[in-house]
Structure formats: structure tokens, C-alpha cells
Design a protein around this motif. Structure first.
Motif, mmCIF file in Angstrom:
data_model
loop_
_atom_site.group_PDB
_atom_site.id
_atom_site.type_symbol
_atom_site.label_atom_id
_atom_site.label_comp_id
_atom_site.label_asym_id
_atom_site.label_seq_id
_atom_site.Cartn_x
_atom_site.Cartn_y
_atom_site.Cartn_z
ATOM 1 N N ILE A 128 7.613 55.382 -6.692
ATOM 2 C CA ILE A 128 9.063 55.363 -6.443
ATOM 3 C C ILE A 128 9.786 54.675 -7.587
ATOM 4 N N GLU A 129 9.217 53.582 -8.051
ATOM 5 C CA GLU A 129 9.834 52.875 -9.182
ATOM 6 C C GLU A 129 9.819 53.734 -10.447
ATOM 7 N N GLN A 130 8.730 54.449 -10.648
ATOM 8 C CA GLN A 130 8.665 55.336 -11.805
ATOM 9 C C GLN A 130 9.702 56.439 -11.696
ATOM 10 N N ILE A 131 9.900 56.961 -10.495
ATOM 11 C CA ILE A 131 10.900 58.024 -10.302
ATOM 12 C C ILE A 131 12.305 57.471 -10.577
ATOM 13 N N LYS A 132 12.574 56.291 -10.057
ATOM 14 C CA LYS A 132 13.901 55.704 -10.261
ATOM 15 C C LYS A 132 14.180 55.439 -11.737
ATOM 16 N N GLN A 133 13.141 55.192 -12.475
ATOM 17 C CA GLN A 133 13.319 54.975 -13.916
ATOM 18 C C GLN A 133 13.498 56.287 -14.669
ATOM 19 N N GLY A 134 13.363 57.424 -13.962
ATOM 20 C CA GLY A 134 13.621 58.714 -14.575
ATOM 21 C C GLY A 134 12.394 59.406 -15.133
ATOM 22 N N GLN A 135 11.228 58.984 -14.718
ATOM 23 C CA GLN A 135 10.017 59.621 -15.244
ATOM 24 C C GLN A 135 9.799 60.979 -14.583
ATOM 25 N N LEU A 136 9.393 61.928 -15.374
ATOM 26 C CA LEU A 136 9.056 63.285 -14.897
ATOM 27 C C LEU A 136 7.649 63.638 -15.321
ATOM 28 N N TRP A 137 7.060 64.577 -14.572
ATOM 29 C CA TRP A 137 5.724 65.069 -14.875
ATOM 30 C C TRP A 137 5.808 66.571 -15.149
ATOM 31 N N ASP A 138 4.704 67.179 -15.470
ATOM 32 C CA ASP A 138 4.697 68.605 -15.779
ATOM 33 C C ASP A 138 3.527 69.277 -15.050
ATOM 34 N N PHE A 139 3.617 70.543 -14.876
ATOM 35 C CA PHE A 139 2.549 71.332 -14.249
ATOM 36 C C PHE A 139 1.982 72.296 -15.285
ATOM 37 N N PRO A 140 0.749 72.738 -15.120
ATOM 38 C CA PRO A 140 0.166 73.630 -16.127
ATOM 39 C C PRO A 140 0.786 75.015 -16.049
ATOM 40 N N ILE A 158 19.066 60.589 -5.286
ATOM 41 C CA ILE A 158 18.947 60.681 -6.737
ATOM 42 C C ILE A 158 18.946 62.133 -7.139
ATOM 43 N N ILE A 159 19.864 62.476 -8.071
ATOM 44 C CA ILE A 159 19.907 63.843 -8.602
ATOM 45 C C ILE A 159 19.055 63.854 -9.860
ATOM 46 N N ARG A 160 17.952 64.572 -9.804
ATOM 47 C CA ARG A 160 17.033 64.608 -10.935
ATOM 48 C C ARG A 160 17.094 65.974 -11.594
ATOM 49 N N VAL A 161 17.517 65.999 -12.880
ATOM 50 C CA VAL A 161 17.607 67.223 -13.654
ATOM 51 C C VAL A 161 16.286 67.432 -14.369
ATOM 52 N N ILE A 162 15.727 68.631 -14.192
ATOM 53 C CA ILE A 162 14.417 68.934 -14.773
ATOM 54 C C ILE A 162 14.573 70.064 -15.784
ATOM 55 N N PRO A 163 13.601 70.205 -16.689
ATOM 56 C CA PRO A 163 13.685 71.279 -17.680
ATOM 57 C C PRO A 163 13.539 72.635 -17.005
ATOM 58 N N THR A 164 14.153 73.615 -17.616
ATOM 59 C CA THR A 164 14.074 74.983 -17.101
ATOM 60 C C THR A 164 12.717 75.568 -17.471
ATOM 61 N N SER A 203 7.471 74.957 -4.399
ATOM 62 C CA SER A 203 7.375 73.677 -3.716
ATOM 63 C C SER A 203 6.321 72.782 -4.355
ATOM 64 N N LYS A 204 5.130 73.310 -4.559
ATOM 65 C CA LYS A 204 4.056 72.486 -5.101
ATOM 66 C C LYS A 204 4.340 72.065 -6.546
ATOM 67 N N GLN A 205 4.907 72.974 -7.321
ATOM 68 C CA GLN A 205 5.208 72.666 -8.708
ATOM 69 C C GLN A 205 6.350 71.645 -8.815
ATOM 70 N N LEU A 206 7.329 71.746 -7.920
ATOM 71 C CA LEU A 206 8.435 70.791 -7.950
ATOM 72 C C LEU A 206 7.966 69.394 -7.556
ATOM 73 N N VAL A 207 7.045 69.309 -6.583
ATOM 74 C CA VAL A 207 6.478 68.016 -6.197
ATOM 75 C C VAL A 207 5.727 67.414 -7.379
ATOM 76 N N LYS A 208 5.010 68.254 -8.095
ATOM 77 C CA LYS A 208 4.277 67.770 -9.252
ATOM 78 C C LYS A 208 5.225 67.245 -10.336
ATOM 79 N N ILE A 209 6.339 67.944 -10.580
ATOM 80 C CA ILE A 209 7.278 67.554 -11.615
ATOM 81 C C ILE A 209 7.977 66.249 -11.249
ATOM 82 N N LEU A 210 8.429 66.099 -9.989
ATOM 83 C CA LEU A 210 9.246 64.957 -9.611
ATOM 84 C C LEU A 210 8.424 63.730 -9.229
ATOM 85 N N THR A 211 7.264 63.887 -8.648
ATOM 86 C CA THR A 211 6.494 62.733 -8.159
ATOM 87 C C THR A 211 5.164 62.548 -8.874
ATOM 88 N N GLY A 212 4.685 63.555 -9.552
ATOM 89 C CA GLY A 212 3.373 63.477 -10.175
ATOM 90 C C GLY A 212 2.231 63.678 -9.191
#
Length: 869
Positions: free
Chosen positions: A5-17, A236-242, A249-258
Motif C-alpha cells: 500500500i505504501e509503495q502504491i501511494k508513492q506512485g510505484q507501478l509494475w508491468d506484465f509480460p 487514488i487516481i493512478r494513470v498507467i501507460p497505454t 482484470s489480472k493484468q491491471l492488478v499486476k500493474i497497480l499492485t504487483g
């Protein structure tokens, strides 16, 4: 180490393959605000518009419905109802084509709009924070809300399954599919309502953090949301890359929460619940405004549309209505209507398909805009599909196994982890429609699993039923056993015995008493033994009475006599049957009643004669034999045989003479038809008939003479055997009486016939001549019947020699009387012929009367002579 949660609040994002970057083409439809599409005349509402089961139909054909009125109901969490999009009348409940890749039909409710669009009852909840989450979840389910992002999973069921498990709530606003801008315009035009719906979902789930994931290609939507969100909302409104498919659903969870969702699991397994922007908007309308899900935002895009944009389309609206309303101009060579985006969408079989809860886009591209896959080529194993797969699968291997229908291998390679994004097909240089193979394989596997599950449930029910039967059987046996033991105890306590055993003993005793000692012997055997014993006793008695001529040789004379007597009786019965069967009516004009009376009299006379014969034979056998008689010198067997032969010949001659006379009478009866034409021919025919009659009489005399020969030999035997002579005399007397009775009956019949013939003779001389011939034939027959009668004197019983002589004299007199009658008939015929030739009816009638009188006189004289004898 910082928490997630702290990482998310700091604006960290993850990526999916994997992932791809196709052309977006969103500017075609996101430039105008959402407008209402209007209400068509007919709305088609499939019962199943979500993942789960169908509801129970609440309406019937012809019912009036109001806007927002539920059409189905169900108490299951995986079933959501459908509601009437407008007021109108239910016109049909039938199968209609649905918006599905298979193009199959489903049961649907058809409503004809009345144009008034009147609302039914609405249940609004202004202060939703005062209600428990379960109450809000139930209200959401009854409002018919399912996931509007495209999956269609029931929203109430997803919220219920995440209670107490999810610590992060994610609102999916990525909308990564090319061409689709429904969520983008919804956030731009109705941002406040979307945020209010997010607040309601947050109140139900109570997460630690709420995120809105949105791609950076929607700047206007981002600004609109930021204006509506306050710091107190903890959103929190989190803007992610296009990147496609970041909206999954699964890919968005991976991007926003890791966090990575496990295979064949949902996001709630990792403490995350995901809801779509459109779903949040629908929740707000259902809870605060009291409006069930009856419409949704649909993107109308593609170069074939003249007017592109986003519209509020009522559920059940035919796509053909939207195409006509927004200026659809199909491509001349390849017209296509696609539901969904260019990657995950499918082509419709026709335009008469309704809008459902999961329909978010209608794409009508032209041929140059979206090229067609002309043909499928062989896989070159370039691995481009594997590189683009966002779930790290092996698409080429899955395609081979799906094509080969090796579904076990498909499951082994995690086919159900495929999100059907279409990225693999997008990058395939061989233009293989990989997603189509995966969809078909999934459908087959689901069908097999459902069949196996049904079979397993049936097996369990059967086993449970059998176990219940076994328990019931064991319980009954134990109950019966206990009852028997209690009964034995009671009998023992009362000093008695077991009732069943006592009853069995009584039955056995009765059977033993009823069965005699000799019951084992069969009735037939016992009867044979009894007859043998009786014969032995009779033989012993006969040995005592009759003296033995030779002690060394047994005397079988008694047995021989019995056999001869039985044979004689059998011959008499046979002759009587033959005489009865051969007996024909003497006159065609006789009635059936006279024939039956004569046959009865004959049968009675024959029975009397046989009875007298048997009585005489028994009397003869009952007398003891005299040892000093000369019977041993003669042969009694030969005498009995000779007497039987004589009687048989006499019986044989009688029916033959009757048959000949009947045959002679028939042609005489047939002569009248010919006499009417030619009287001379009639006279000739009468003469021929008389000649035949005389010949028959001569034959009868010859036979009677032959019969007299063995009868003449009887006196010699009578001297030896007086008993047989007496029997023969009795038989002769019976025959004489029978012949006399027959003669009387015939004379009476002739007298009747004379009266009728005399009247007819005056009119028809030919018939009179025929009647005279018939009368003469009857006279000859009466004489012939009188011939074989043997009258034996009654003194035969005393003196057998005199009896034999008297019998011979009687037979001679009878023959003489017959000859006289024949001679008279011949003279009558001679005197009648000239009269017939002259054809004088009066003379013919007189001649006929004279002939009949003479015949009667001869018959009476013969009868008197027989009686005197």
C-alpha cells in the motif's frame, strides 16, 4: 521494507509480460457527448445476459409491463433478473438470436413499446451509509447489475465473495480495447455519478485503499475524475501507460499492485476486488435513483457509420435499429457488423441481434479500415504469439492441441488462463485465428466437465438411494427378528409353544391323516389289479361249476362265447349305424317330420331286438352246460359264425333294395317334364322303369334264396343248440313286426297321395301315369320288405326242430306273396300302357287306383300271414 500500500501511494507501478500497441482509433467516437438512442417499437430481452443461470419468468404473453418492472426472478447469487426497459406489452416469449460468438438462439421476452415510457415502482436509498453491506448487495443483485466491462460476472456475487478478504478496491477505467470509448465518455460526462458509485462500493467492501486505474490516452476523463474526488474519499487516481491488454482484470492488478493472480483464480484470491467504471455508474443509479439496469453506454464507431459516438441504448434494442438511426452505409464487397472491439469482438450473423448488458461497442469497419483475414496459413513457429501473450502461455501449442481435440493437453498447458485478448492473433504472420480455436476448445471442455459432473451427481444419488434401501431392509429384518423373539418369549412365558411351529405341525398331521397307505399306487394301476383279481375269481368259480373234460388242457369255451357275443353285438351296432346313414326318403313329397318319426321308430325297434337278443344270450349262458349232451360232437363256434353271416346278408340286402327303389323313383319323378312334350316317350320311359323294378325284385329274390340256404342248415344245429334257435326266432319275429309297421305307414301315406293324385289326374293325364308308376314301385318295395321276414313259431322255445321248420315255411310263403304281387304289378302295367298310350285321363286314374288297391291288399295279406305264422 515498505508495504504494498505504501509503495502504491508513492506512485510505484509494475508491468506484465507481453502486450501489444495496436492502432487505437478512439478519436472516431470520443469527441461527442453521450446521447440517448431512442426507444424502438420492439425490444428483445434474452433471459441470460450474464455469467450464471437464467431466472424464472414472471410474465406471460399479453401482459402489460411498466418501465423497470422485473421480468424474471431468482434467489441464487449467480443469477440476476432482467427488467422491462420501457412500458408496453409482452408479445412473445420465444427463441431469438443472441449476441454471442456462436450465433445461437436463446429464450427471450419480446416487448412491444407503447411509446409512453412509464416507470413502475422505484426503490430509492438516499442514505446508503446507514445500511449494512448485505442489504446493499441484495439491492444491487435485484437491480440486475452485472459486470459491464465485457465479462458479465454478477456484481453482487463478486462483492459478496470479497467481504473481509479484499484490502484493495480497483476501479477499471483503462479501456484498452481499440475503437471503444464508452467508459471514456462516461467519465467525462458523468464523473460525479461515477465517483458516487465508487463510494458506495467502498462502503460495501471497506478496503484499505481504493484505486482508479486509467490509461494515459484519456486526459479529459482524468481531469473530470480529479475534480470529483476529494481527499476524504481516500481514492487514488493512478494513470498507467497505454498498453494492450492492460484493461484485463489480472493484468491491471499486476500493474497497480504487483500481485499476480494464480492460475484459474480470481483477483479476490490476492486480496483485490476489481469493478468497472460502468458498473460503478450502474450501482449509483440503482441505489440512489432506484433505477435497475435497463440501459447502458454503447460506442457506435467505424467508417461505415455516418454518425459516430456513444449513446444510451436500452437493453433489448435491435442493432438494426441503431444502424438505421445513425446512418450505417455498409461496405459494398465486405459488409461487417462487429460487437466489441477490433481485437476481442466477433462478427454478427445478422443485424437483428439485441443489445445486452455486456455489449459495449458496435463496430462497422470498411475493408480498407480493418483488413480481412483472407486465409489461414501454416504456423512457422516464429514465437511471436508467445512473446505477445500477456499471461505467458504457448499459443501455438494450445492451437495444435485444440485443433487435434486433445483437451487434456490443453488443460495441461493452462488453456483457461487465456483471457482471449487476441494479441496472439494480432501478431501472427500466418493469420491464424488462434482465439477462435481457444473458444471452441473451452466450450468443449466445459460441456464435458458439465456432463461428468452430472454423471457424478447421479452416481452419488444412486449410491445414497441404495444405501438407504439397505438401511431400511436391515431395519425391517431387525424389527421382524425382534418381534419373533418377543413372540417366542411370550409363548414360553405362557406355557405354550410357537404359533408358527404349531400351525406347521397341524398341517403336516392333517396331510398324514388324509393320505391312505395305498395312496402311492396310481388309480389306473389299482383298477387293472382289481380287474385281474375279478377275472381270476370268475375263472375259479367257473372251474368249480363246469366239469373239466381234460385236466391237462384248460377249458376256454366260456371266454370264447363271451368274445363271440361281443363281436356279434359290435356287428349289429355297425349295421344299425350304416342303415341309419344310408336311409333315404322313399317319396320326394314326404315331409321332414315323417322322416324323423320313421327313423326314431326304426331305432326303437332295433334297440328292442338287440335287447331281446342279449337277454336270450344271457339266459342261455347262465344255464349250466350238460356234460352228457352231444354238444361236444358238433362245433358251436362254426354254427355261431354261420348264423352271423346269414343275419349280415339279410341286413345288407334290405338297404340295397331301398336304395334301388329310391333311384328308380327319381327318374320316374323326372319324367313328367318330358311327358308334356311327347306322350309316347313317356310311356316308353315308364316301361323301362318297370323293367328295372322287376330286375331289382328278381335280384332281391335271389339274395333271399341264398340267405335261406344257411338258414335251412340251422335246424340241424338247432337240434344241438336250442338256445341259439330261440334267439334266431325272436330276431325273426322282431323283423316281421318292424316290416308290418313300415307297410302300414307307407299305405297311409299312399292313401293321402291318392286323394291328391285323383284330383290332378282329371286335368293332367301325364302326371297320373307317373303317379301310378310311383305307386307300383312302392308296392314292389313293400313286397320286398316282407320277403326277408322270418316268422318263427313260439314253440321253438320248446321244440327247436319244429321252430326251424315253421321259420322255413314262413319264409317260403313270404316269397310266394312277393312273386304274386310282382306278377300283378306286371299285369297292371300291361293294362295301363295302352291307356297311357291312348292318353285317356279317366282310365289312367282308374288304373292307378286299382293298382294301389291291389298293392295294399297284397301287403295286408302278407302281414296277416306273418302274424299267423
Amino acid at each position: 521494507m515498505l508495504s504494498i500500500i505504501e509503495q502504491i501511494k508513492q506512485g510505484q507501478l509494475w508491468d506484465f509480460p507481453g502486450g501489444i500497441h495496436p492502432s487505437e482509433n478512439k478519436t472516431l467516437s470520443n469527441r461527442t457527448a453521450i446521447t440517448p438512442a431512442g426507444i424502438p417499437d420492439e425490444l428483445v430481452l434474452p433471459l441470460k445476459q450474464h455469467i450464471g443461470t437464467k431466472g424464472e419468468i414472471l410474465v406471460s404473453v399479453g401482459d402489460k409491463v411498466l418501465k423497470g418492472q422485473p421480468l424474471t426472478k431468482s434467489d441464487m447469487s449467480m443469477c440476476v433478473p432482467i427488467h422491462a426497459p420501457t412500458s408496453g406489452t409482452v408479445t412473445a416469449i420465444e427463441q431469438r438470436t443472441t449476441a454471442h460468438p456462436s450465433g445461437l438462439s436463446d429464450l427471450s421476452v419480446v416487448i412491444k413499446s407503447d411509446g409512453e415510457d412509464l416507470w413502475g415502482s422505484q426503490h430509492k436509498i438516499a442514505d446508503y451509509e446507514s445500511l449494512e453491506p448485505a442489504e446493499l448487495i441484495d439491492a444491487i443483485r435485484l437491480s440486475g447489475i452485472a459486470g459491464l466491462g465485457g465479462a458479465g460476472f454478477p456484481t453482487g456475487r463478486k462483492l459478496q465473495g470479497s467481504l473481509g478478504l479484499a484490502d484493495i478496491l480497483i476501479i477499471n477505467a483503462a479501456e484498452c480495447e481499440p475503437y471503444i470509448t464508452a467508459d471514456d465518455r462516461l467519465m467525462q460526462d458523468y464523473a460525479a455519478e461515477v465517483v458516487e458509485g465508487i463510494r458506495i462500493l467502498r462502503h460495501i467492501v471497506k478496503p484499505k485503499l481504493t484505486l482508479i486505474g486509467i490509461e494515459d490516452n484519456k486526459p479529459d476523463a482524468i481531469k473530470a475524475l480529479e475534480k470529483c474526488v476529494t481527499p476524504e474519499d481516500n481514492i487514488i487516481i493512478r494513470v498507467i501507460p497505454t498498453k494492450y491488454p492492460s484493461g484485463s482484470s489480472k493484468q491491471l492488478v499486476k500493474i497497480l499492485t504487483g500481485r499476480e493472480v494464480p492460475s484459474q483464480s480470481r483477483s479476490s484470491a490476492v486480496g483485490v476486488v476489481v469493478q468497472n467504471v460502468g458498473t460503478a455508474f450502474a450501482v449509483k443509479r440503482a441505489i440512489i435513483d432506484g433505477e435497475p439496469l435497463i440501459e447502458r453506454v454503447v460506442t457506435l464507431t467505424g467508417e461505415a457509420f455516418k454518425q459516430r459516438g456513444n449513446v444510451f441504448a436500452r437493453l433489448g434494442t435491435p442493432i438494426a435499429f441503431l444502424l438505421d438511426s445513425y446512418g450505417y452505409k455498409p461496405d459494398r464487397k465486405y459488409p461487417r457488423v462487429i460487437i466489441g472491439g477490433s481485437l476481442m469482438g466477433f462478427t454478427l450473423p445478422h443485424a437483428h441481434v439485441p443489445i445486452t448488458k455486456i455489449t459495449n461497442c458496435i463496430l462497422t469497419p470498411k475493408r480498407r479500415e480493418l483488413p480481412l483475414h483472407t486465409h489461414e496459413m501454416a504456423c512457422i513457429r516464429c514465437s511471436a504469439c508467445a512473446d505477445a501473450c500477456p499471461t505467458s502461455l504457448l499459443p501455438q501449442q494450445l492451437q495444435w492441441y485444440a485443433k487435434d481435440k486433445d483437451y487434456d493437453k490443453c488443460e495441461e498447458y493452462n488453456l483457461f488462463d487465456c483471457i482471449e485478448c487476441g494479441a496472439c492473433a494480432y501478431v501472427c504472420p500466418s493469420e491464424i485465428p488462434l482465439v477462435n480455436y481457444y473458444r471452441k476448445a473451452k466450450a468443449e471442455i466445459w460441456a464435458n466437465q458439465q456432463e461428468a459432473a452430472n454423471a457424478e451427481r447421479a452416481k452419488q444419488r444412486f449410491e445414497a438411494k441404495q444405501a438407504r434401501f439397505e438401511r431400511d431392509k436391515a431395519a425391517r429384518e431387525n424389527r421382524f427378528k425382534k418381534a419373533a423373539e418377543d413372540r417366542r418369549k411370550d409363548m414360553a412365558a405362557k406355557g405354550g409353544d410357537d404359533a408358527v411351529a404349531a400351525a406347521i405341525a397341524r398341517v403336516k398331521a392333517k396331510q398324514a391323516a388324509a393320505t391312505p397307505d395305498n395312496a402311492t399306487q396310481k388309480p389306473a394301476v389299482a383298477a387293472a389289479i382289481a380287474r385281474a383279481k375279478a377275472k381270476q375269481a370268475e375263472a375259479a368259480n367257473s372251474d368249480k361249476v363246469a366239469p373239466k373234460i381234460n385236466s391237462a388242457v384248460p377249458d376256454n369255451s366260456d371266454m370264447a362265447k363271451l368274445r363271440e357275443e361281443r363281436k356279434r353285438q359290435a356287428r349289429e351296432r355297425k349295421a344299425a349305424k350304416q342303415a341309419t346313414s344310408e336311409d333315404t326318403p322313399e317319396n320326394v313329397s314326404d315331409t321332414a317330420s315323417n322322416q324323423s318319426a320313421d327313423s326314431k321308430k326304426d331305432a326303437v325297434a332295433a334297440a328292442i331286438a338287440r335287447a331281446k337278443a342279449r337277454k336270450a344270450a344271457q339266459a342261455t349262458e347262465s344255464e349250466p352246460e350238460q356234460a352228457d349232451t352231444p354238444a361236444t360232437d358238433a362245433d358251436p363256434k362254426k354254427a355261431a359264425v354261420a348264423a352271423a353271416i346269414a343275419r349280415a346278408k339279410a341286413r345288407k340286402a334290405a338297404p340295397q333294395a331301398q336304395a334301388e327303389s329310391a333311384e328308380e323313383a327319381k327318374p320316374e319323378n323326372a319324367e313328367p317334364a318330358q311327358a308334356e312334350v311327347d306322350t309316347k316317350k313317356a310311356a316308353v320311359a315308364a316301361a323301362v322303369a318297370r323293367a328295372k323294378a322287376r330286375k331289382a325284385a328278381q335280384q332281391a329274390q335271389a339274395e333271399s334264396a341264398e340267405e335261406a340256404k344257411p338258414e335251412d342248415a340251422e335246424p340241424a344245429q338247432a337240434e344241438v343248440d336250442p338256445k341259439k334257435a330261440a334267439v334266431a326266432a325272436a330276431v325273426a319275429r322282431a323283423k316281421a313286426r318292424k316290416a308290418a309297421q313300415q307297410a302300414q305307414a307307407e299305405s297311409a301315406e299312399e292313401a293321402k297321395a291318392e286323394n291328391a293324385e285323383s284330383a290332378q289326374a282329371e286335368v293332367d293325364p301325364k302326371k297320373a301315369a307317373v303317379a301310378a308308376a310311383v305307386a307300383r314301385a312302392k308296392a314292389r318295395k313293400a313286397a320286398e320288405q316282407a320277403k326277408p321276414e322270418d316268422a318263427e313259431p313260439a314253440q321253438a322255445e320248446v321244440d327247436p326242430k319244429k321252430a326251424a321248420v315253421a321259420a322255413a315255411v314262413a319264409r317260403a310263403k313270404a316269397r310266394k306273396a312277393a312273386q304274386q304281387a310282382q306278377a300283378e304289378s306286371v299285369e297292371d302295367a300291361k293294362t295301363a300302357e295302352p291307356a297311357e298310350a291312348e292318353i285317356d285321363p279317366k282310365k289312367a286314374a282308374v288304373a292307378a287306383a286299382v293298382a294301389r288297391a291291389k298293392a295294399r291288399k297284397a301287403a295286408k295279406e302278407a302281414q296277416e300271414k306273418n302274424e299267423e305264422n
